[in-house]
Design an enzyme around this catalytic site. Structure first.
Site, PDB file in Angstrom:
ATOM      1  N   ARG A   1       6.279 -16.207  -3.446  1.00 34.41           N
ATOM      2  CA  ARG A   1       7.387 -16.258  -4.391  1.00 34.41           C
ATOM      3  C   ARG A   1       8.178 -17.540  -4.148  1.00 34.41           C
ATOM      4  NH1 ARG A   1       7.524 -10.867  -2.310  1.00 34.41           N
ATOM      5  NH2 ARG A   1       7.099  -9.277  -3.897  1.00 34.41           N
TER       6      ARG A   1
ATOM      7  N   LYS B   1      10.637  -9.439  -0.084  1.00 33.00           N
ATOM      8  CA  LYS B   1      11.655  -8.551  -0.635  1.00 33.00           C
ATOM      9  C   LYS B   1      11.939  -7.410   0.334  1.00 33.00           C
ATOM     10  CE  LYS B   1      11.126  -9.221  -5.620  1.00 33.00           C
ATOM     11  NZ  LYS B   1      10.830  -8.546  -6.909  1.00 33.00           N
TER      12      LYS B   1
ATOM     13  N   HIS C   1       6.581 -18.662 -10.399  1.00 35.31           N
ATOM     14  CA  HIS C   1       6.079 -17.309 -10.654  1.00 35.31           C
ATOM     15  C   HIS C   1       4.773 -17.343 -11.447  1.00 35.31           C
ATOM     16  CE1 HIS C   1       7.231 -13.293  -9.660  1.00 35.31           C
ATOM     17  NE2 HIS C   1       7.007 -12.853 -10.881  1.00 35.31           N
TER      18      HIS C   1
ATOM     19  N   ARG D   1       2.105 -17.973  -9.030  1.00 35.87           N
ATOM     20  CA  ARG D   1       1.838 -16.746  -8.266  1.00 35.87           C
ATOM     21  C   ARG D   1       0.948 -15.814  -9.088  1.00 35.87           C
ATOM     22  NH1 ARG D   1       3.968 -12.988  -4.384  1.00 35.87           N
ATOM     23  NH2 ARG D   1       4.550 -10.971  -5.266  1.00 35.87           N
TER      24      ARG D   1
ATOM     25  N   HIS E   1       3.525  -6.450  -2.474  1.00 41.46           N
ATOM     26  CA  HIS E   1       3.969  -5.407  -3.391  1.00 41.46           C
ATOM     27  C   HIS E   1       4.085  -4.074  -2.651  1.00 41.46           C
ATOM     28  CE1 HIS E   1       2.247  -7.676  -7.134  1.00 41.46           C
ATOM     29  NE2 HIS E   1       3.451  -8.109  -6.789  1.00 41.46           N
TER      30      HIS E   1
ATOM     31  N   TYR F   1      -2.499  -7.030 -12.865  1.00 46.07           N
ATOM     32  CA  TYR F   1      -3.367  -8.197 -12.925  1.00 46.07           C
ATOM     33  C   TYR F   1      -4.792  -7.860 -13.356  1.00 46.07           C
ATOM     34  CZ  TYR F   1       0.446 -10.578 -10.640  1.00 46.07           C
ATOM     35  OH  TYR F   1       1.676 -11.097 -10.359  1.00 46.07           O
TER      36      TYR F   1
END
Length: 299
Positions: A148, A172, A237, A240, A263, A272
């Site tokens: 990210r 995150k 992004h 990514r 994730h 994806y």
């Protein structure tokens, strides 16, 4: 007990027991405080009809925003039930607003090739500009490792493992993960490290801190313009997304991709798979036992 005190206790639990990030806690605080202000009854004591009226007031919002607010309420009432403050969770009888996750924008292989061709040419030669080597490494990490933007610019210098095969990422929710470095990335990393002080706190220092996300966006779009790619189609992004999509096209395992992207939920990674439909059809036609039966029977 007042709604404010209940919300504070809920936030304390989310921070202490679930490790919620500051941004997550702030979002919960905003959503619950707003709900308490809109609710005619006390939020902590509200019933099903009160909450249906509250959700009706959210109809003007995007479905994703309304769904987020309902999620905050569900967790809040589940906490009150666990604490013995009430006997039921009224939000369980409220349907979640239907949302459709937008498909990610991606770059074609040709566009990625054009970006790398421009970056590599600018960083070539015996004494290439420092900024050009930095740009090439950032491109390698965005597309080669799927970082990210915030993860990339804030990389500590010590995050690069001694073996050079991995980089430690703080993602995150302040969760750490190891991301593999390609051989290409390691070679460019070796070229970049001599350009920064050995005691630098950051891999990409700038002034008294590290490179900003805004400056990263600017640098990428400037590179895209020089490479003949629409600058508005390029962002950290998007790179990514391209990393994930192109890796799946190459046969990557979805679980491995989930770990590399950081994730928490594999459902986020599954988005994806939309670009891989052609490969899946080909896989069924060529690899399924029925396809072999057809070949044997001469069909």
């Amino acid at each position: 007990m007042s709604d404010g005190a209940r919300i504070d206790r809920f936030l304390e639990m989310m921070a202490a027991e679930r490790g919620a990030s500051r941004n997550t806690l702030a979002a919960y605080a905003r959503d619950l405080t707003q709900a308490a202000e809109l609710m005619k009854a006390t939020l902590g004591d509200a019933g099903l009809e009160d909450l249906r009226g509250l959700m009706a007031s959210y109809r003007g919002l995007a479905a994703s925003s309304a769904a987020r607010k309902l999620s905050a309420l569900r967790q809040f009432y589940a906490f009150l039930v666990d604490e013995g403050d009430r006997a039921d969770n009224p939000t369980l009888d409220i349907a979640r607003p239907s949302t459709r996750r937008p498909l990610p924008r991606i770059l074609s292989h040709n566009h990625v090739d054009a970006l790398f061709a421009a970056a590599e040419e600018e960083a070539s030669g015996e004494h290439p500009p420092r900024a050009a080597v930095r740009m090439l490494l950032m491109l390698e990490l965005l597309y080669g490792s799927g970082l990210r933007a915030s993860e990339l610019v804030s990389l500590p210098r010590r995050s690069v493992q001694a073996s050079g095969e991995f980089v430690m990422i703080r993602g995150k929710g302040d969760k750490d993960r190891l991301v593999p470095l390609s051989q290409r990335s390691r070679r460019v990393m070796d070229r970049w490290l001599p350009h920064i002080a050995s005691d630098s706190a950051w891999l990409f220092p700038s002034g008294k801190s590290h490179l900003s996300r805004i400056r990263l966006y600017q640098l990428l779009r400037e590179l895209a313009a020089r490479a003949g790619v629409d600058p508005m189609a390029v962002s950290p992004h998007v790179l990514r997304h391209a990393f994930a999509t192109h890796l799946l096209e190459g046969g990557a395992d979805l679980r491995a991709l989930q770990m590399m992207l950081g994730h928490a939920d594999i459902a986020t990674t599954e988005i994806y798979t939309h670009v891989d439909s052609a490969r899946l059809v080909e896989l069924v036609n060529k690899r399924h036992p029925l396809a072999h039966m057809d070949a044997v029977r001469g069909r």
